[in-house]
Design a protein around this motif. Structure first.
Motif, PDB file in Angstrom:
ATOM      1  N   UNK A  54       0.842  -1.204   0.000  1.00  0.00           N
ATOM      2  CA  UNK A  54       0.000   0.000   0.000  1.00  0.00           C
ATOM      3  C   UNK A  54       0.868   1.242   0.000  1.00  0.00           C
ATOM      4  N   UNK A  55       0.574   2.158  -0.922  1.00  0.00           N
ATOM      5  CA  UNK A  55       1.212   3.482  -0.895  1.00  0.00           C
ATOM      6  C   UNK A  55       0.072   4.503  -0.852  1.00  0.00           C
ATOM      7  N   UNK A  56       0.062   5.343   0.159  1.00  0.00           N
ATOM      8  CA  UNK A  56      -1.079   6.244   0.360  1.00  0.00           C
ATOM      9  C   UNK A  56      -2.283   5.414   0.756  1.00  0.00           C
ATOM     10  N   UNK A  57      -3.344   5.516  -0.028  1.00  0.00           N
ATOM     11  CA  UNK A  57      -4.528   4.700   0.232  1.00  0.00           C
ATOM     12  C   UNK A  57      -4.777   3.687  -0.883  1.00  0.00           C
ATOM     13  N   UNK A  58      -3.762   3.447  -1.699  1.00  0.00           N
ATOM     14  CA  UNK A  58      -3.934   2.555  -2.844  1.00  0.00           C
ATOM     15  C   UNK A  58      -3.005   1.354  -2.767  1.00  0.00           C
TER      16      UNK A  58
ATOM     17  N   UNK B   6     -18.088   1.217  14.749  1.00  0.00           N
ATOM     18  CA  UNK B   6     -17.298   1.532  15.938  1.00  0.00           C
ATOM     19  C   UNK B   6     -16.098   0.607  15.992  1.00  0.00           C
ATOM     20  N   UNK B   7     -14.925   1.172  16.197  1.00  0.00           N
ATOM     21  CA  UNK B   7     -13.719   0.382  16.420  1.00  0.00           C
ATOM     22  C   UNK B   7     -13.381   0.553  17.898  1.00  0.00           C
ATOM     23  N   UNK B   8     -13.512  -0.538  18.651  1.00  0.00           N
ATOM     24  CA  UNK B   8     -13.415  -0.439  20.109  1.00  0.00           C
ATOM     25  C   UNK B   8     -12.081  -0.962  20.621  1.00  0.00           C
ATOM     26  N   UNK B   9     -11.340  -0.124  21.330  1.00  0.00           N
ATOM     27  CA  UNK B   9     -10.046  -0.546  21.883  1.00  0.00           C
ATOM     28  C   UNK B   9     -10.216  -1.229  23.230  1.00  0.00           C
ATOM     29  N   UNK B  57      -4.443   2.131  11.175  1.00  0.00           N
ATOM     30  CA  UNK B  57      -4.974   3.355  11.796  1.00  0.00           C
ATOM     31  C   UNK B  57      -6.033   4.063  10.961  1.00  0.00           C
ATOM     32  N   UNK B  58      -6.033   3.885   9.643  1.00  0.00           N
ATOM     33  CA  UNK B  58      -7.034   4.550   8.794  1.00  0.00           C
ATOM     34  C   UNK B  58      -7.957   3.558   8.126  1.00  0.00           C
ATOM     35  N   UNK B  59      -7.378   2.558   7.504  1.00  0.00           N
ATOM     36  CA  UNK B  59      -8.142   1.735   6.566  1.00  0.00           C
ATOM     37  C   UNK B  59      -9.037   0.691   7.222  1.00  0.00           C
ATOM     38  N   UNK B  60      -8.794   0.361   8.505  1.00  0.00           N
ATOM     39  CA  UNK B  60      -9.686  -0.591   9.161  1.00  0.00           C
ATOM     40  C   UNK B  60     -11.091  -0.007   9.247  1.00  0.00           C
ATOM     41  N   UNK B  61     -11.203   1.222   9.706  1.00  0.00           N
ATOM     42  CA  UNK B  61     -12.515   1.864   9.781  1.00  0.00           C
ATOM     43  C   UNK B  61     -13.112   2.035   8.394  1.00  0.00           C
ATOM     44  N   UNK B  62     -12.294   2.362   7.414  1.00  0.00           N
ATOM     45  CA  UNK B  62     -12.781   2.504   6.037  1.00  0.00           C
ATOM     46  C   UNK B  62     -13.390   1.186   5.563  1.00  0.00           C
ATOM     47  N   UNK B 121     -13.628 -11.866   5.589  1.00  0.00           N
ATOM     48  CA  UNK B 121     -12.657 -11.906   4.500  1.00  0.00           C
ATOM     49  C   UNK B 121     -12.167 -10.543   4.042  1.00  0.00           C
ATOM     50  N   UNK B 122     -12.901  -9.486   4.344  1.00  0.00           N
ATOM     51  CA  UNK B 122     -12.569  -8.172   3.778  1.00  0.00           C
ATOM     52  C   UNK B 122     -12.247  -7.091   4.802  1.00  0.00           C
ATOM     53  N   UNK B 123     -12.593  -7.300   6.073  1.00  0.00           N
ATOM     54  CA  UNK B 123     -12.320  -6.260   7.069  1.00  0.00           C
ATOM     55  C   UNK B 123     -10.828  -6.244   7.379  1.00  0.00           C
ATOM     56  N   UNK B 124     -10.280  -5.044   7.491  1.00  0.00           N
ATOM     57  CA  UNK B 124      -8.840  -4.915   7.624  1.00  0.00           C
ATOM     58  C   UNK B 124      -8.356  -5.125   9.065  1.00  0.00           C
ATOM     59  N   UNK B 125      -8.369  -6.399   9.470  1.00  0.00           N
ATOM     60  CA  UNK B 125      -7.817  -6.807  10.756  1.00  0.00           C
ATOM     61  C   UNK B 125      -6.867  -7.969  10.504  1.00  0.00           C
TER      62      UNK B 125
END
Lengths: 81, 158
Positions: A54-58, B6-9, B57-62, B121-125
């Motif tokens: 991944x680079x950036x969001x891609x 919600x992402x719960x710590x 830090x960003x893409x899991x919630x996305x 299969x798709x959630x970023x964890x």
């Protein structure tokens, strides 16, 4: 360059590293090869198709040119739920 | 339409989540939910003291948001919710809560089923099962879990 790993790659290599591969390392694919050489116990994972870069969001392919000023992240297969 | 994530710590109470979700889904004739709980044993039969859930830090919630919103678009549901833990989750604690609300039950039930299949299969964890003593403090660090063939078949049926 700064590289961040997740999951089992983070456990093996570290969450965040600064890595300066020897030239000529000009693509993401060549970076994977350099990382595999430095960490041979995860060589199959880091060079395999199941680990995404991944680079950036891609997500980027192996032929993507490398910009050593950028952050690159490596994702093993995800699993939630 | 409303998709909430919600992402719960720290531990969350699925009963509380359901209560709040139901209060928000006013006028809906059907509310369906699912809670996933950390099991005390792995598939191989090893004791599991806790699960470690790594996340981005960003893409899991996305990724969670995309799944909750996809459920709204695909099924006739007006509300969807995903609450998901990250970090160390002790055996017996909830890992994930999923809910959907609709006029009639079929859509809500299918939306919950769909969101769980997608999360697998798709959630970023990235999930690791740890043994007694916990992985973070010197206990047995276990295997990193990947989706099974069945998980991919379940996702592909949608």
């Amino acid at each position: 360059m700064k590289i961040i790993f997740y999951g089992k790659l983070a456990e093996t290599i570290g969450r965040e590293i600064y890595f300066d591969p020897a030239p000529p390392t000009t693509s993401v694919g060549e970076l994977r090869t350099a990382l595999a050489k430095a960490w041979p116990n995860c060589a199959d994972d880091i060079t395999g198709p199941r680990v995404k870069a991944l680079i950036g969001d891609d997500f980027v392919g192996d032929d993507t040119p490398l910009d050593r000023s950028m952050l690159i992240e490596f994702f093993p297969p995800v699993s939630g739920g | 339409m409303s998709g909430t994530v919600y992402l719960a710590e720290s531990p969350f109470d699925p009963a509380n989540r359901l209560r709040e979700f139901s209060a928000a889904a006013t006028g809906c004739g059907a509310i369906a939910s699912f809670t996933g709980v950390t099991r005390a044993g792995s598939k191989a039969g090893n004791p599991v003291s806790d699960l470690f859930l790594d996340h981005h830090p960003r893409l899991t919630l996305v990724s969670m948001r995309e799944i909750a919103e996809a459920a709204l678009l695909r099924f006739e549901v007006s509300h969807s919710e995903i609450a998901h833990r990250c970090g160390h989750v002790a055996a017996g604690e909830p890992i994930v809560f999923v809910a959907a609300a609709s006029a009639h039950r079929r859509a809500a039930l299918e939306a919950v089923d769909y969101m769980m299949d997608r999360l697998k299969t798709d959630a970023m964890f990235w999930k690791r099962e740890d043994g007694a003593g916990g992985g973070g403090d010197g206990g047995r660090r276990g295997e990193w879990i990947e989706p099974t063939e069945q998980d991919y078949r379940d996702r592909d049926r949608w």
